[in-house]
Design a protein around this motif. Structure first.
Motif, short mmCIF file in Angstrom:
data_model
loop_
_atom_site.label_atom_id
_atom_site.label_comp_id
_atom_site.label_asym_id
_atom_site.label_seq_id
_atom_site.Cartn_x
_atom_site.Cartn_y
_atom_site.Cartn_z
N ASP A 180 0.02 -1.36 3.47
CA ASP A 180 -0.93 -2.45 3.20
C ASP A 180 -0.70 -3.02 1.81
O ASP A 180 -0.71 -4.24 1.60
CB ASP A 180 -2.37 -1.94 3.31
N GLN B 17 -1.71 -7.12 2.61
CA GLN B 17 -2.72 -7.46 3.61
C GLN B 17 -3.09 -6.19 4.38
O GLN B 17 -2.30 -5.25 4.44
CB GLN B 17 -2.20 -8.51 4.59
N TYR C 232 -8.78 -6.16 -0.94
CA TYR C 232 -7.70 -6.89 -1.62
C TYR C 232 -7.48 -6.31 -3.00
O TYR C 232 -7.79 -6.94 -4.01
CB TYR C 232 -8.05 -8.38 -1.70
N SER D 38 -2.25 -12.79 0.97
CA SER D 38 -2.22 -12.70 2.44
C SER D 38 -0.81 -12.72 2.96
O SER D 38 -0.50 -12.13 3.99
CB SER D 38 -3.03 -13.84 3.07
#
Length: 646
Positions: free
Chosen positions: A412, A417, A583, A645
């Motif tokens: 991730d 993301q 995030y 993203s």
């Protein structure tokens, strides 16, 4: 489904009763006057047996074998046939004087190995010895049935070995008590669980559509309407309240449902209840099988477990089924009913302070799903176990489809993301800082409400949904106990975001946050947020070398988030924590703007611009600078989020 991969049948009895002749008559389908003292072990392949299980038939001869040989064979046998000659009273007396006591001595009374009494040489008499066997069956629970046959006329030879095979594959003892002529208590409890799982609308009646679904699930065939009506009439004649008639429709009550299985046993169709029970996960001891309760789930390092869409749908269906008054919450009675198919409630009283409830402390649908989410995150084997108890298999092939495993967190971070829906936040702070109030604030509870809670029922966890960029995510807060030592275990630092609390009214409070950050989070990739608590009171200067704001600026942390919950809870802090967890690569400016809090340095820059505009007193310039500022900040946020993203 049976746990047995084969069946081993042992024939014992006095000499000359015809044990060997029975075996040879089965194999050759004819009677031989001359037979050996002992037949060799016979193996019947699976494809020629009614139950498709290999069957081994073993003979015993006292002339060729010792007692040690007999003991060994008795212990290996799955079923024992005691053969007697119907025309020989001595061989009949030997059943109770010799053979049954011997078998009990070797195996014990509760071994669960069935015994069949076999009366051979039936061609020599014109009466039955069955009545004489009944007292033996009452005194010895291991005796499942009796059968009379003839090796010479071949009468009931195939039936003998078929019954022996059935006694192993479909044992009577766990299901039925011959003395009481009723199902055993364990069998009743198992079938009551089956009934509740199949009662899809929760009205305690199995309607025709529910019966047909049950029929297809267990036997892969529908039940014709006229046959269903005949079964109902059969139950009505025996138990008037076994079928409920509601005008245009009728259905089985749990009492009638249980009676059906008594009828099956009386008719010799013992395989029918066993087919149902095994379909619902029971083993030969009427316990749920381990492969049902604890299926193996592979979870890699850095991965977590969450409920899948299928799992959420199933649990929501259960909630709606047992929310009888449709008020959106589960009363204590409704919650107990929901878990009636489980050995015990999976949650303690602290659940009311872990998730969202109504003012009476009853769990809402939101809180119910949150508690399941928390259990799945922290203890997925428990979730799998209770999903099995609740009947998830009735709707899906495996409970594993109710849980999804996330990918490694390192991936991730590399890909910038995540598809995770549940984020873990560990909350640390000195004693008296307000950790309990902070955790309860996630549930929307203010300080006045928290003061009314039973301190013995407080949990170190709370969990609730939070909006992150318009998407609903779960944020789990966990209070880490650091009262004994500042040292944290790897488990205590393993989180998606860390939250360090300090008390603005206590001058020595922030030093704890600084120390914990430097020791445990400075060199980690865990985003960290420092929160200033009790900001409704006047702040005092902290006894630390720098101010909290300067400390955060030095280590590139977001400025201290101000938090109060004395009346209205400041929910921005929870949004910010969830955003930082989702995030972690976003810069602090983006996090601050997304939760609508401007830090001191940004406020100063905006103030300078405002002063410049006022000094020139140019309305156009003022408007232009405002547009430029808003547009520039918005563009920065857009670019950072877009890059993350990607």
């Amino acid at each position: 489904m049976t746990s047995k991969t084969d069946v081993r049948i042992l024939l014992v009895g006095d000499s000359g009763v015809g044990k060997t002749s029975l075996i040879l008559s089965l194999v050759s389908e004819e009677f031989n006057e001359e037979v050996p003292a002992k037949a060799e072990e016979i193996t019947i392949p699976a494809d020629v047996t009614p139950e498709r299980v290999p069957t081994h038939i073993v003979d015993f001869s006292s002339r060729e074998q010792s007692e040690d040989d007999l003991i060994e064979e008795v212990k290996k046998a799955h079923v024992i046939c005691i053969v007697y000659a119907v025309n020989d009273e001595d061989s009949m007396e030997g059943i109770t004087s010799t053979w049954l006591p011997f078998i009990r001595k070797q195996l014990g009374e509760d071994a669960g190995v069935p015994v069949i009494l076999v009366g051979n040489k039936g061609d020599l008499i014109d009466y039955s010895t069955g009545e004489a066997m009944e007292p033996i069956m009452q005194d010895f629970a291991e005796v499942e049935t009796t059968i009379e046959c003839s090796a010479k006329s071949l009468r009931n030879i195939s039936e003998l070995f078929y019954y022996a095979q059935k006694a192993v594959l479909y044992p009577m003892t766990p299901l039925f008590n011959p003395a009481e002529k009723d199902l055993t208590q364990k069998c009743k409890m198992a079938l009551q669980r089956v009934f509740r799982i199949c009662d899809l609308d929760g009205d305690q009646i199995l309607r025709d559509d529910e019966v047909n679904l049950f029929q297809r699930k267990c036997f892969d065939t529908p039940l014709q309407t006229h046959m269903l009506d005949e079964v109902k009439e059969l139950v009505r004649r025996s138990i008037p309240d076994g079928v409920t008639d509601m005008g245009s429709w009728s259905g089985f009550t749990v009492k009638g449902f249980l009676h059906l299985f008594v009828v099956f046993v009386h008719k010799g169709r013992i395989e029918t209840p066993w087919t149902v029970l095994r379909k619902f996960g029971y083993d030969d001891n009427l316990l749920l099988r381990n492969d049902i309760l604890a299926p193996k789930l592979n979870i890699g390092v850095g991965s977590t477990t969450e409920l899948s869409d299928e799992g959420v749908k199933f649990l929501t269906m259960l909630f709606n089924r047992y929310d009888e008054d449709r008020d959106g919450v589960l009363s204590p009675t409704e919650l107990t009913n929901l878990f009636c198919t489980c050995p015990m409630l999976p949650w303690g009283p602290d659940v009311n302070n872990t998730v969202v409830t109504n003012m009476s402390g009853w769990v809402t649908l939101q809180g119910y799903l949150a508690q399941w989410t928390l259990t799945t995150l922290l203890d997925h084997p428990r979730s799998l176990e209770y999903l099995a108890y609740l009947g998830y298999h009735y709707h899906h092939d495996s409970t594993l489809t109710a849980i999804q495993v996330t990918r490694d967190k390192k991936i991730d971070l590399e890909k910038r993301q995540t598809a995770r829906n549940v984020f873990r936040c560990h909350v640390l702070g000195p004693k008296g800082v307000g950790k309990t109030s902070f955790l309860q604030g996630l549930l929307g509870r203010n300080l006045r409400y928290v003061a009314t809670l039973n301190k013995e029922q407080l949990s170190s966890f709370t969990i609730n949904t939070v909006q992150v960029y318009g998407q609903e995510k779960y944020l789990m807060l966990h209070e880490v106990d650091v009262a004994v030592s500042d040292m944290l275990s790897p488990t205590e630092t393993n989180c998606d975001v860390a939250c360090l609390l300090y008390d603005v009214t206590n001058p020595r409070s922030f030093e704890f946050c600084a120390r914990m950050y430097m020791k445990h989070f400075l060199d980690s990739r865990v985003p960290t947020l420092i929160v200033a608590c009790k900001v409704e009171h006047p702040e005092v200067r902290q006894d630390y070398e720098t101010t909290p704001a300067a400390f955060c600026n030095k280590f590139k942390l977001s400025p201290p988030q101000r938090f109060t919950c004395i009346d209205k809870v400041n929910k921005d802090v929870y949004i910010k924590l969830a955003t930082m967890a989702a995030y972690p690569n976003l810069k602090r400016l983006v996090h601050m703007l997304l939760v609508h809090q401007n830090p001191v340095w940004l406020e100063e820059r905006l103030s300078d611009l405002k002063d410049l505009v006022l000094a020139n007193d140019k309305r156009l310039l003022k408007i232009g600078l405002g547009v430029v500022t808003v547009t520039g900040v918005g563009f920065i946020v857009y670019k950072v989020v877009k890059n993350y993203s990607q």
